[in-house]
Design a protein around this motif. Structure first.
Motif, PDB file in Angstrom:
ATOM      1  N   MET A  62       0.840  -1.195   0.000  1.00  0.00           N
ATOM      2  CA  MET A  62       0.000   0.000   0.000  1.00  0.00           C
ATOM      3  C   MET A  62       0.878   1.249   0.000  1.00  0.00           C
ATOM      4  O   MET A  62       1.938   1.273   0.623  1.00  0.00           O
ATOM      5  N   LYS A  97      -1.558   7.929  -2.100  1.00  0.00           N
ATOM      6  CA  LYS A  97      -2.894   7.467  -1.733  1.00  0.00           C
ATOM      7  C   LYS A  97      -3.973   8.156  -2.559  1.00  0.00           C
ATOM      8  O   LYS A  97      -4.954   7.551  -2.973  1.00  0.00           O
ATOM      9  N   LEU A 109      -4.033   6.569  -5.990  1.00  0.00           N
ATOM     10  CA  LEU A 109      -4.717   5.271  -5.987  1.00  0.00           C
ATOM     11  C   LEU A 109      -6.224   5.454  -5.915  1.00  0.00           C
ATOM     12  O   LEU A 109      -6.994   4.787  -6.624  1.00  0.00           O
TER      13      LEU A 109
END
Length: 279
Positions: A31, A38, A41
Motif C-alpha cells: 500500500m 494514496k 490510488l
C-alpha cells in the motif's frame, strides 16, 4: 525423490523469497505511504468505477434500441413472407386460368375426346384410376459421408444410404416403361418436360424440393404395372438398393389413385415442313 522433496519444501522460488525479504527489511509495503500516492490510488479506483458505471448505463440504454431493431426486423420478415405467399397464391390462380384456357383451346381445335386424351397425356388434367403406390425412403441410418472405396460410388451410386435424383429417375422411367399412364411424386405431377434433379441432398422435381419419404403414384393396370416394374431392370435396381444399402421401399396396388394436374404446361405445336427433301 530428493528433487520432489525439494520442490515440496521450497514451493516459493528462492529468488522471489529473497526479493520479498529485501522489500520488507526496507519498509516497502504494497500500500502507498504518502498522501500523494494514496490520492492517486483513490483517483484510479474512482476512474475505474466510473468507466464500469458508464458502460453499464450505456448497455442499459442501448438494450431497448436493440430490441426495437430486432422487432422491426421480425416484422419486416413477416411482411415479406406474407407478400411472397400472396404472390404464390396469385401465381397458382393464374396457372389455373391458363390451364383452363388451354383445355378450352384443345376442345375447340380437336374435339372433346381428343382434348381429354391430350390433357391426360400432357399432365394438364387431373386424373384418377387404378394403379400402384410406391413409397421409397432413405436408409434409417443415412449418413453424409463416404470413403470412396464402395463400388456403388464408382458405378454412379452414392454409398450414403440416401436416395439420389438418379435413383428416382430410374424409378420413374421404370414405371413409364412398365405401362404407367400418369405419375406423380409427393403430389407433384410429372410431364414430358419434367426434370428430376438434385440440390445437395434434396431431390428436386421441376425445381421444387421434395421431402422423404417419396410417395410415387402411378395410374395404370395395377397388378400388371406392379409386376412389370418389379421384374424390370429398374425394379431390380431398386431392390438392390434395398438389400445392399438399406433403402426402404414398399409397393402396393391401389383401386383408385388420384393425381393432380401439373401446375403449368407449355403447349407446343408442330407444323409440317414445306421444304422438299433432296435426294
Amino acid at each position: 525423490m530428493s528433487l520432489i522433496t525439494n520442490v515440496m519444501d521450497h514451493s516459493l522460488d528462492d529468488g522471489y523469497a529473497e526479493a520479498a525479504a529485501r522489500k520488507q527489511s526496507q519498509g516497502e509495503r504494497g500500500m502507498p505511504k504518502t498522501l500523494r500516492a494514496k490520492l492517486g490510488l483513490a483517483a484510479g479506483l474512482v476512474l475505474a468505477a466510473l468507466v464500469v458505471t458508464v458502460g453499464a448505463a450505456q448497455a442499459r440504454v442501448a438494450a431497448p434500441v436493440i430490441a426495437k431493431e430486432r422487432q422491426e426486423l421480425i416484422d419486416r420478415i413477416d411482411r415479406e413472407t406474407e407478400s411472397a405467399d400472396k404472390l404464390e397464391r396469385s401465381v397458382d390462380k393464374l396457372r389455373g386460368d391458363v390451364s383452363a384456357r388451354q383445355r378450352v383451346a384443345l376442345k375447340t381445335s380437336g374435339g372433346s375426346r381428343q382434348a381429354d386424351l391430350v390433357g391426360i397425356l400432357s399432365g394438364a388434367t387431373a386424373v384418377h384410376g387404378p394403379g400402384v403406390k410406391l413409397v421409397v425412403n432413405d436408409a434409417k441410418e443415412a449418413s453424409t459421408g463416404g470413403d470412396g472405396s464402395n463400388p456403388r460410388e464408382t458405378s454412379g451410386f452414392s454409398d450414403t444410404g440416401r436416395l439420389r435424383d438418379r435413383d428416382m429417375q430410374r424409378v420413374v422411367n421404370g414405371l413409364w416403361a412398365s405401362g404407367a399412364e400418369a405419375i406423380s411424386i409427393n403430389g407433384q405431377r410429372l410431364t414430358a418436360l419434367s426434370a428430376i434433379r438434385a440440390a445437395g441432398d434434396a431431390i428436386l422435381v421441376d425445381n421444387r424440393p421434395l421431402v422423404p419419404p417419396y410417395t410415387v403414384l402411378a395410374v395404370g393396370d395395377g397388378q400388371k404395372l406392379s409386376t412389370g416394374f418389379q421384374n424390370s431392370a429398374d425394379g431390380l435396381y431398386l431392390h438392390a438398393l434395398q438389400e445392399n444399402y438399406g433403402i426402404r421401399t414398399g409397393i402396393s396396388t391401389e383401386s383408385d389413385v388420384r393425381l393432380p394436374a401439373a401446375p403449368s404446361v407449355i403447349v407446343r405445336t408442330a407444323q409440317p415442313s414445306t421444304e422438299k427433301g433432296t435426294s
